[in-house]
Structure formats: C-alpha cells, structure tokens
Design a protein around this motif. Structure first.
Motif, short mmCIF file in Angstrom:
data_model
loop_
_atom_site.label_atom_id
_atom_site.label_comp_id
_atom_site.label_asym_id
_atom_site.label_seq_id
_atom_site.Cartn_x
_atom_site.Cartn_y
_atom_site.Cartn_z
N PHE A 135 -16.26 -8.48 -6.12
CA PHE A 135 -17.19 -8.84 -6.33
C PHE A 135 -17.80 -7.25 -4.87
O PHE A 135 -18.44 -6.74 -5.13
CB PHE A 135 -17.89 -9.67 -5.48
N LEU A 136 -17.82 -7.52 -3.66
CA LEU A 136 -17.99 -6.71 -2.51
C LEU A 136 -17.69 -4.78 -2.97
O LEU A 136 -18.17 -3.86 -2.27
CB LEU A 136 -17.20 -6.95 -0.85
N LYS A 137 -16.42 -4.42 -3.83
CA LYS A 137 -16.37 -3.31 -4.62
C LYS A 137 -17.02 -3.12 -5.83
O LYS A 137 -17.11 -1.98 -6.97
CB LYS A 137 -14.91 -3.62 -4.75
N ASP A 138 -17.81 -4.01 -5.83
CA ASP A 138 -18.75 -3.97 -7.06
C ASP A 138 -18.43 -3.41 -8.98
O ASP A 138 -18.90 -2.57 -9.41
CB ASP A 138 -19.65 -2.95 -6.90
N LEU A 139 -16.99 -4.42 -8.60
CA LEU A 139 -16.36 -4.36 -10.06
C LEU A 139 -16.81 -4.42 -10.81
O LEU A 139 -16.45 -4.29 -12.08
CB LEU A 139 -14.57 -4.36 -9.70
N SER A 156 -29.96 -0.34 -5.75
CA SER A 156 -29.18 -0.53 -6.29
C SER A 156 -27.62 0.26 -5.88
O SER A 156 -27.76 0.98 -5.22
CB SER A 156 -29.08 -0.40 -7.45
N VAL A 157 -26.70 -0.52 -6.11
CA VAL A 157 -25.41 -0.56 -6.03
C VAL A 157 -24.85 0.93 -6.81
O VAL A 157 -25.65 0.89 -8.21
CB VAL A 157 -23.81 -1.13 -5.61
N PRO A 158 -24.43 1.68 -6.70
CA PRO A 158 -23.86 2.64 -7.47
C PRO A 158 -22.88 2.57 -8.35
O PRO A 158 -22.04 1.71 -7.60
CB PRO A 158 -23.55 3.86 -6.68
N ILE A 159 -22.23 2.53 -9.17
CA ILE A 159 -21.28 2.53 -10.09
C ILE A 159 -19.45 3.30 -9.28
O ILE A 159 -19.73 3.73 -9.52
CB ILE A 159 -21.96 2.84 -11.64
N PRO A 160 -18.65 2.01 -9.23
CA PRO A 160 -18.03 2.52 -8.35
C PRO A 160 -16.86 3.01 -9.62
O PRO A 160 -17.12 2.33 -10.89
CB PRO A 160 -17.52 1.12 -7.97
N PRO A 161 -16.23 3.67 -9.40
CA PRO A 161 -15.14 4.71 -10.26
C PRO A 161 -14.46 3.32 -10.99
O PRO A 161 -13.65 3.51 -11.58
CB PRO A 161 -14.36 5.87 -9.69
N GLN A 162 -14.11 2.79 -10.42
CA GLN A 162 -13.50 1.34 -10.56
C GLN A 162 -13.56 0.82 -11.23
O GLN A 162 -12.76 -0.20 -12.86
CB GLN A 162 -12.16 0.79 -9.17
N PHE A 177 -11.34 -1.94 -14.05
CA PHE A 177 -11.27 -3.03 -13.96
C PHE A 177 -11.22 -3.36 -15.63
O PHE A 177 -10.06 -4.22 -15.85
CB PHE A 177 -12.30 -3.26 -13.18
N PHE A 178 -12.25 -3.24 -16.24
CA PHE A 178 -12.28 -3.65 -17.77
C PHE A 178 -11.57 -2.87 -18.72
O PHE A 178 -11.40 -3.97 -19.75
CB PHE A 178 -13.62 -3.43 -18.30
N ARG A 179 -10.50 -2.10 -18.65
CA ARG A 179 -9.96 -1.18 -19.47
C ARG A 179 -8.50 -1.95 -19.17
O ARG A 179 -7.70 -1.62 -19.86
CB ARG A 179 -10.20 -0.07 -18.97
N SER A 180 -8.21 -2.42 -18.18
CA SER A 180 -6.57 -2.78 -17.41
C SER A 180 -6.16 -4.25 -18.62
O SER A 180 -6.04 -5.32 -18.51
CB SER A 180 -6.98 -3.05 -16.39
N ASP A 181 -6.49 -4.40 -19.81
CA ASP A 181 -5.50 -4.91 -20.30
C ASP A 181 -4.15 -5.35 -20.21
O ASP A 181 -3.39 -4.39 -19.74
CB ASP A 181 -5.75 -4.85 -22.04
N ILE A 194 -7.14 -7.25 -9.19
CA ILE A 194 -7.73 -6.51 -7.65
C ILE A 194 -6.66 -5.87 -6.94
O ILE A 194 -7.42 -5.53 -5.75
CB ILE A 194 -8.14 -8.35 -7.41
N ARG A 195 -5.97 -6.59 -6.78
CA ARG A 195 -4.74 -5.65 -5.59
C ARG A 195 -4.40 -3.99 -6.03
O ARG A 195 -4.26 -3.60 -4.85
CB ARG A 195 -2.79 -6.72 -6.27
N VAL A 196 -4.73 -3.55 -6.76
CA VAL A 196 -4.35 -2.36 -7.57
C VAL A 196 -5.96 -1.86 -6.80
O VAL A 196 -5.54 -0.45 -6.59
CB VAL A 196 -3.91 -2.04 -8.89
N LEU A 197 -6.59 -2.34 -7.63
CA LEU A 197 -8.39 -1.10 -7.25
C LEU A 197 -8.69 -1.85 -6.03
O LEU A 197 -9.86 -0.88 -5.89
CB LEU A 197 -9.26 -2.07 -8.96
N CYS A 198 -8.80 -2.61 -5.01
CA CYS A 198 -9.46 -3.16 -4.21
C CYS A 198 -8.24 -2.62 -3.19
O CYS A 198 -8.36 -3.13 -1.82
CB CYS A 198 -9.47 -4.59 -4.22
#
Length: 414
Positions: free
Chosen positions: A284-288, A368-374, A378-382, A390-394
């Motif tokens: 959440f704090l990474k805006d994922l 507004s918070v910017p869109i993070p590249p991650q 996150f949503f493509r990591s099927d 989370i452990r990879v992206l954060c």
C-alpha cells in the motif's frame, strides 16, 4: 451513456448505477479487483443521468478551509480505538442525539469493506479506524436521499470522491446533511486485500509466522463471490492501525476465535505485524494496488464539497510538541459554515492550526500519488503469491532501522 474506456476516469462511487432510472447499470469487478459500471445497452434510454451525476466528469473548484484545527477526543478509550484523534465519533454522536443517521465504512461478514448506516451510538464503533480498502457503496446514496426527504439529519462519511459522487447524485444541497471526508492517500483494491487476507490466515493456520503469530485452524477465507462458504471461520476483528506500539508505528492486527475439535469457540487469539513488516501495508505504501483514478484524483484541494475533512495531524511534533503524546491527533479542516457549527457543537479539544503547516505534512490534501513503475508488474505477475510479489517489488537492501525511517518519511511522520 457511461462507457469506461479509460479506467483512470472512474472512481467507482456508483452514483451512475443508483441514479439510472432503468437500472441498467451494474458494478462489475475487473481483473485488478476494482468495480466499474457496465451498461446494458439494450435497456438504456440515453437519458444522460449517469453522466450528469459523475464526479469525474463534473469536478468542482478547489477550495481553502474556513478553519483548521489539531483536535482530539477527551475520551481516551475512544481515542485509542480510533486511527487518529477520535473526532469522527464525536460528530457522529451529535447526529444520533438528534435522531439522525450516520453512514460510514465497515467490514461485512465476509470481511469486505462496505458502506452502511447506523442509528445508535453503540454501533458507531464499526466505522472507527482506517480501512485501507475501497469500500463498496451499493445503494447507500439512495438510502441517504430517503432519510433526507423524511426530514432526518444525516452524516455521510467517505472518501472525497464518494462525497463528490453523493453530491452529484442528490443534485442539490440539504440543510440536514453533514458531509465528512478524510485526507485520502488512495484506495487499494478489494480483490487484492481479499487475496492477502486469505493467504495470511492460511499461512498462520499452517505454521505461524514469526514471534507475533499464533497457530490457527486451517480455514480458507474467500469472498462469497468465489462460491465458497467459510462456515466455521470466526474472525473477530481486523485493524489496519492498531496503536499498541504507538500512533506513529502502528501495527496490522487480526483477532479471531479458535475453533476447537469439538466445535467450541473457546479462546480468542491475536496476531499482529508492525507497520514495517506487514506485507499488505508495504504494498500500500508503495502504491502498488491503488485504484487507477487515485493517481488522477478528481477531488483534491477540498473540492469534494465536504463540510469537514478529517485526517491524521502528521507533523504535530514539530508544530505543537506539547500535544504529541503518540496516541493520535486529528487534523480537522472546516470547509463550510455547516461544518463550523458541527465541530463546535462537540466537546472535542480544538487547537487552532495553520493551513500551510498542515499541508507540509499532509500532501495528499493537494496531490495525487504518481503511478509507480512496479504497479504494472504487480498485476502482471501471474502464478506468484501475494507474498512473493511484495517481497520482490518492495525489496530493498536496507536495515530495519533505515526501512522504518523511510516508511515514516512516506507517511510524513519524520
């Protein structure tokens, strides 16, 4: 006709659904776990009401507050159960004393966040505390309108875009309506939270995690829409902002009853993870997994039309250190005369504050918070679990102390 081709232009307030005279619009969950309106074109009469009430299409002007306060509820018990200073409870109690109705966000039996209303003081507690999930409005705007037309006093609390959506739906002002929004960073996906919660309980059930975990019966947690009944599950409460370690270093807490082999719910168990360790809060704090429109919020700068805006008074240690007891202080902006009357009718301890100082540590009021590249990753990591994502992206090669410092800076606490 409402047609969503750009998801950053729909805040999910459901005003269009509720105002449609043919009831031909439904809110449908997308692959990211957010609800969007879909129109049955065969039933649509092209009346245009759905577009007329949309808060994204019709945005109001930016405003500045009439007054700003640092505030707290003198009732220490309520204050400790609240995310910040407990001022919302005081406003709600005053409305109910007038025979009124209070709307807010609560958990339902499936531990989804939904909007609802209460008419008794003892029920206000279900609305206390931050819920870092977008709430589902359902037919609440219609219910608000019904109560208002009956002459009852109504307090409606929600995100700025939900307030703007209600105003668009009503189409006019009501003297007996008090609108209260909050300083909003953005709303995370209900679908993502559902996945996290199911995985989290399953993890505790199987082996427990760390010194703050407990071993629980292995009971899957899923939503009703998944078609599985979680009979026997007894989650007692969920808190995103538990203050046992202080207001500034809050913890995520799950409380639930243990079901014995005989079926008796005879013990209450607790699990908690500090801010810097909780997987959901880290994401959440990474805006994922914020709603796309949160990165282009249509209701910043007090433009929602609310009478009062509430939030955490981050930065109180530097502006009013004598109030900084680490139990929570509310930031209150009074946006209308109606709001001024309402806040001064309570027994909240109010300390006049500077709008400029408040903005320094609460940038979400304006930006507004910017869109993070991650986010896309996150949503493509099927095929990966929530924890793996989370452990990879954060992940960052930093010490715990540096991690905590970074999170506190993100929340404007340091």
């Amino acid at each position: 006709m409402i047609t969503i081709t750009d998801k950053s232009k729909c805040c999910g307030c459901s005003a269009c659904v509720q105002r449609c005279p043919k009831q031909c619009i439904a809110m449908v969950e997308d692959k990211e776990g957010f609800l969007y309106p879909e129109v049955d074109a065969n039933r649509c009469i092209n009346c245009g009401l759905c577009e007329k009430v949309c808060p994204v299409i019709h945005q109001d002007d930016r405003e500045e507050p009439l007054e700003v306060f640092a505030a707290l509820n003198p009732n220490e018990d309520i204050r400790m159960k609240s995310s910040s200073g407990g001022v919302f409870t005081q406003l709600a109690e005053k409305v109910i004393e007038k025979g009124g109705v209070v709307f807010g966000a609560r958990f339902n039996r499936q531990w989804e966040v939904v909007h609802d209303y209460v008419e008794a003081k003892e029920e206000i507690g279900m609305f206390r505390g931050s819920k870092y999930v977008q709430s589902r409005i359902d037919n609440d705007y219609k219910e608000v309108e019904r109560f208002l037309k009956e002459g009852r006093y109504v307090l409606f609390s929600g995100t700025p875009c939900q307030i703007a959506g209600l105003r668009g739906f009503l189409g006019k002002d009501y003297d007996n309506l008090l609108l209260v929004d909050f300083i909003c960073h953005g709303v995370p996906s209900p679908g993502v939270f559902r996945t996290f919660l199911r995985d989290e309980i399953d993890k505790y059930a199987r082996k427990g995690v760390g010194k703050n975990s407990v071993l629980l019966p292995c009971i899957p947690l899923v939503s009703e829409r998944d078609g599985i009944d979680f009979k026997g599950l007894d989650v007692k409460s969920i808190s995103f902002r538990d203050k046992r370690n202080g207001w500034k270093k809050f913890s995520f807490v799950l409380v639930f009853s243990k079901v014995s082999a005989a079926g008796d719910k005879n013990s209450v168990l607790l699990s908690y993870t500090p801010l810097h360790e909780n997987l959901y809060l880290r994401g959440f704090l990474k805006d994922l997994y914020l709603r796309p429109t949160c990165h282009f919020c249509p209701a910043k700068h007090l433009s929602s039309g609310s009478d009062i805006t509430l939030g955490d008074y981050w930065g109180i240690a530097s502006t009013m250190p004598e109030l900084d007891d680490d139990k929570g202080i509310s930031a209150v902006t009074v946006n209308t005369e109606k709001g001024r009357v309402a806040i001064h009718s309570t027994d909240a301890q109010l300390r006049p504050a500077s709008w400029t100082d408040l903005l320094v540590h609460n940038s979400a009021l304006q930006n507004s918070v910017p869109i993070p590249p991650q986010r896309e990753l996150f949503f493509r990591s099927d095929g990966k679990t929530f924890e793996e994502k989370i452990r990879v992206l954060c992940s960052e090669p930093v010490t715990v102390r540096r991690f905590i410092k970074k999170i506190l800076k993100k929340l404007h606490l340091a």
